[in-house]
Write a protein that holds these residues in place. Structure first.
Motif, PDB file in Angstrom:
ATOM      1  N   GLN A 243      -4.006  -2.179 -13.404  1.00 36.84           N
ATOM      2  CA  GLN A 243      -2.911  -1.097 -13.490  1.00 36.84           C
ATOM      3  C   GLN A 243      -1.616  -1.482 -13.379  1.00 36.84           C
ATOM      4  O   GLN A 243      -1.554  -2.618 -12.702  1.00 36.84           O
ATOM      5  N   ASP A 244      -0.830  -0.832 -13.971  1.00 34.60           N
ATOM      6  CA  ASP A 244       0.771  -1.454 -13.840  1.00 34.60           C
ATOM      7  C   ASP A 244       1.630  -0.182 -14.065  1.00 34.60           C
ATOM      8  O   ASP A 244       1.462   0.582 -15.193  1.00 34.60           O
ATOM      9  N   PRO A 245       2.106   0.320 -13.134  1.00 33.68           N
ATOM     10  CA  PRO A 245       2.793  -0.486 -11.898  1.00 33.68           C
ATOM     11  C   PRO A 245       1.676  -0.223 -10.848  1.00 33.68           C
ATOM     12  O   PRO A 245       0.443   0.576 -10.832  1.00 33.68           O
ATOM     13  N   ALA A 246       1.778  -0.942  -9.653  1.00 32.65           N
ATOM     14  CA  ALA A 246       0.876  -0.657  -8.405  1.00 32.65           C
ATOM     15  C   ALA A 246       1.745  -0.683  -7.131  1.00 32.65           C
ATOM     16  O   ALA A 246       2.952  -1.105  -7.067  1.00 32.65           O
ATOM     17  N   GLU A 247       1.384   0.299  -6.212  1.00 35.03           N
ATOM     18  CA  GLU A 247       2.207   0.653  -5.257  1.00 35.03           C
ATOM     19  C   GLU A 247       1.666  -0.237  -4.069  1.00 35.03           C
ATOM     20  O   GLU A 247       0.464  -0.249  -3.729  1.00 35.03           O
ATOM     21  N   MET A 248       2.482  -0.691  -3.133  1.00 33.89           N
ATOM     22  CA  MET A 248       1.916  -1.154  -1.950  1.00 33.89           C
ATOM     23  C   MET A 248       2.924  -0.725  -0.665  1.00 33.89           C
ATOM     24  O   MET A 248       3.887  -0.472  -0.645  1.00 33.89           O
ATOM     25  N   THR A 249       2.097  -0.208   0.277  1.00 34.16           N
ATOM     26  CA  THR A 249       2.431   0.706   1.443  1.00 34.16           C
ATOM     27  C   THR A 249       1.770  -0.200   2.573  1.00 34.16           C
ATOM     28  O   THR A 249       0.915  -0.544   2.847  1.00 34.16           O
ATOM     29  N   VAL A 250       2.848  -0.295   3.523  1.00 31.58           N
ATOM     30  CA  VAL A 250       2.616  -1.180   4.789  1.00 31.58           C
ATOM     31  C   VAL A 250       3.321  -0.571   6.074  1.00 31.58           C
ATOM     32  O   VAL A 250       4.561   0.008   5.785  1.00 31.58           O
ATOM     33  N   THR A 258       7.007   1.558   1.391  1.00 31.46           N
ATOM     34  CA  THR A 258       6.422   1.601   0.109  1.00 31.46           C
ATOM     35  C   THR A 258       7.376   0.721  -0.761  1.00 31.46           C
ATOM     36  O   THR A 258       8.441   1.040  -0.851  1.00 31.46           O
ATOM     37  N   SER A 259       6.841   0.146  -1.759  1.00 33.26           N
ATOM     38  CA  SER A 259       7.407  -0.913  -2.858  1.00 33.26           C
ATOM     39  C   SER A 259       6.420  -0.410  -4.001  1.00 33.26           C
ATOM     40  O   SER A 259       5.256  -0.431  -3.921  1.00 33.26           O
ATOM     41  N   THR A 260       7.294  -0.833  -5.144  1.00 31.44           N
ATOM     42  CA  THR A 260       6.376  -0.561  -6.369  1.00 31.44           C
ATOM     43  C   THR A 260       6.210  -2.064  -7.032  1.00 31.44           C
ATOM     44  O   THR A 260       7.475  -2.694  -7.148  1.00 31.44           O
TER      45      THR A 260
END
Ligand code: ADP
Ligand code: MG
Length: 601
Positions: A243-250, A258-260
């Motif tokens: 998948q594109d984009p992907a989210e990252m949550t920490v 969260t960043s994309t």
């Protein structure tokens, strides 16, 4: 009695065998093929291997060892809690776990094993790998080079004679080999690589970019939080495969960020890495005097070859040459399965000859007139020489009345002996004479199983001394250590399953955003309470449920396809209630109702 093949990887290991004439991969106790090459010691001193241990990298880093394959053949010791282990002992635990899984899966005893190692592994590392097999209780019949196995699998699967470039991109290493497959020969003709380049580097770059996005300094977060960050980065990287984009949550220091990420952004971040990939490819081609245009197809192996960016980059470099790519992280194991078939002569597998090259230079130390304290390394067998091979050279005494000649057996590409690896030494007496009058013939013979024989013969007296470098695999000490390690208990299957779930819940708790945390904690409490009551049936049911729950919260983990089972339709009878339990609370048919269910999209 079965023979099994094991790809003992830096990041992941997996086994293969032949059943009814077909190569089969061996599922581990959790039903997946890849077992993380991670070992951890728990509070009771029990050895955990694989998935459970990997979870403990976050929760108990000081008790957990990983990437120890890099240290094979060295004296390095890993301290896990109060115990100390060598890299080969740690590897033996991984092997033992795979042997156990293989026994359970095949329903028969394992007689012997074939293990793959990187083509550049030197003698000591190969010997250490064999010893790891012995420590795990199974003799290692053969050591096979990983690219030979990968090429063999592709050759057998496509059936076409080809000059392959095997591109094996794992978690921490990139190994490139040019392999010629024709008739019944599989011949490595050149190897190169970078053993500090892999999927981990992408994780690190994503994690660093994430911190930059939110203006957080690396020094502001602790070791454990960094481990969580890296895991989230790896998940994000893997998500970008489909998948594109992907989210990252920490969640860091109790705040959630969260960043994309897009593949394009990842490409911009990793320009350096791609430069290094190109360098390694170029070295492998040059080592065999090939041009990219001569390569017929590129075989992509290793988990990082699943990255679309990596695939398109390699394809671009080779100007649209065919790419052979199917489940790259299983390819080497499939090749080893084929080797097992050849060895047991079962089924349809043809008899292939695996030819190799010596991936490094073997030589001896010689006098340096300009600086006698810094002797040279003089090659006897050069890197990329076809195996088996035997080469001899004559050396003369360097000082008057010299009575002893000491032949160092060295391996490496550095011009000075001190920088190369010393594999052994042979000393022979020579008659006293003026410098340069006496001489010795030194012959090195290196065979395909990675055994080096060094023969030294004094020309004038005929005295001959011989040394076999790999001959370190036996001995009382080894026996003793085998029984010691066998005494350490590995987890029984059921308990292991429970433990991995607990570890996963604990790790998830640490990673989760605050509102999910509560749910996770409740489930953990329920599960622990059930375990305490030892009601096997309920434990089993709840375990299934937890697996589903974790699966939903880790949607982007492609390895977890085993968890695709349907949820139990009926809830367990409510005989008792437990504090904190939310599973037995009825809220319609969907046990994911409430926070756990609606949390994910
Ligand atoms: P090794 O040979 O080092 O033991 P593997 O071949 O199993 O390891 O590769 C492990 C690496 O592959 C890890 O860095 C992991 O993040 C990466 N990886 C696995 N699956 C994917 C994917 N779908 N997309 C991107 N990277 C992946
Ligand atoms: Mg590998």
């Amino acid at each position: 009695m079965a023979i099994i093949g094991i790809d003992l990887g830096t990041t992941n290991s997996l086994g293969a065998a032949v059943r009814d004439g077909e190569v089969v991969l061996i599922p581990n106790r959790f039903g997946s093929y890849l077992t993380p090459s991670v070992v951890s010691v728990d509070g009771e001193g029990t050895i955990e291997v694989g998935e459970i241990a990997k979870e403990r990298m976050v929760t108990h880093p000081e008790y957990t060892a990983f990437s120890f394959k890099r240290d094979m053949g060295t004296e390095k010791k890993w301290k896990l809690g109060r115990r100390t282990f060598t890299p080969e002992e740690l590897s033996s635990f991984v092997l033992r776990s795979i042997f156990d899984d293989a026994r359970a899966f095949l329903g028969e005893e394992i007689e012997e094993a074939v293990i793959s190692v990187p083509a550049y592994f030197h003698d000591k590392q190969r010997v250490a790998t064999k010893r790891a097999g012995l420590l795990a209780g199974i003799p290692v019949k053969r050591i096979i080079n990983e690219p030979s196995a990968a090429a063999l699998a592709s050759y057998v699967e496509t059936g076409e004679e080809k000059l392959y470039c095997v591109f094996d991109f794992g978690g921490g290493t990139l190994d490139i080999s040019i392999v010629d497959c024709f008739d019944t020969m599989v011949e490595i003709v050149s190897v190169a690589g970078n053993n500090r380049l892999g999927g981990d580097d992408f994780n690190r770059l994503i994690a660093e970019a994430f911190l930059r996005d939110h203006g957080i300094k690396k020094s502001a977060i602790g070791r454990r939080e960094f481990a969580i960050l890296i895991r989230a980065a790896e998940k994000c990287k893997i998500a970008l495969t489909d998948q594109d984009p992907a989210e990252m949550t920490v969640t860091l220091n109790d705040r959630t960020f969260t960043s994309t990420f897009t593949n394009e952004r990842l490409m911009e971040l990793s320009g350096d890495l791609f430069g290094k990939i190109k360098d390694a490819l170029a070295r492998a081609l040059k080592g065999g005097s090939f041009r990219a245009s001569e390569i017929d197809a590129i075989v992509m192996a290793g988990g990082s070859s699943r990255m679309p960016l990596v695939q398109s980059f390699v394809q671009h470099l080779f100007g649209g040459k065919p790419i052979i790519l199917s489940n790259p992280d299983e390819l080497i194991a499939r090749g080893l399965g084929t080797v097992c078939g050849i060895m047991s002569r079962s089924g349809e597998v043809k008899d292939y000859v695996m030819a190799d090259i010596c991936p490094f230079t073997l030589g001896t130390q010689t006098h340096n007139k300009a600086d006698s304290s810094n002797p040279f390394m003089t090659p006897i067998i050069s890197r990329n020489t076809a195996l088996p091979c035997s080469r001899s050279q004559r050396f003369f005494t360097s000082s008057d009345n010299q009575s002893l000649v000491s032949i160092q057996i060295l391996q490496g590409e550095h011009p000075y002996a001190k920088d190369d690896l010393k594999l052994g030494e042979i000393e022979v007496p020579v008659p006293k004479a003026p410098a340069g009058k006496e001489s010795v013939d030194v012959r090195f013979t290196y065979d395909i199983d990675g055994i080096l024989i060094a023969d030294v013969k004094v020309t004038s007296t005929g005295l001959a001394v011989s040394k076999v470098i790999s001959d370190e695999v036996t001995g009382e000490q080894l026996e003793k250590r085998i029984s010691e390690l066998n005494a350490l208990k590995l987890e029984p299957k059921e308990e292991a399953e429970n433990k991995v779930l607990i570890e996963k819940l604990e790790a998830l708790f640490e990673e989760a955003e605050p509102d999910l945390r509560e749910t996770v904690q409740n489930r953990l409490k329920t599960f622990l309470a059930l375990l305490e009551k030892q009601n096997e049936r309920k434990i089993r049911k709840y375990r299934e449920y937890l697996v589903q729950f974790l699966d939903r919260t880790e949607l982007d983990d492609p390895f977890d396809s085993i968890f695709d089972t349907e949820l139990p339709e009926e809830e367990p009878e409510e005989e008792e209630t437990w504090g904190g339990a939310d599973f037995f609370r009825s809220d319609g048919n969907d046990p994911f109702g409430g926070k756990g269910g609606s949390w994910m999209s």
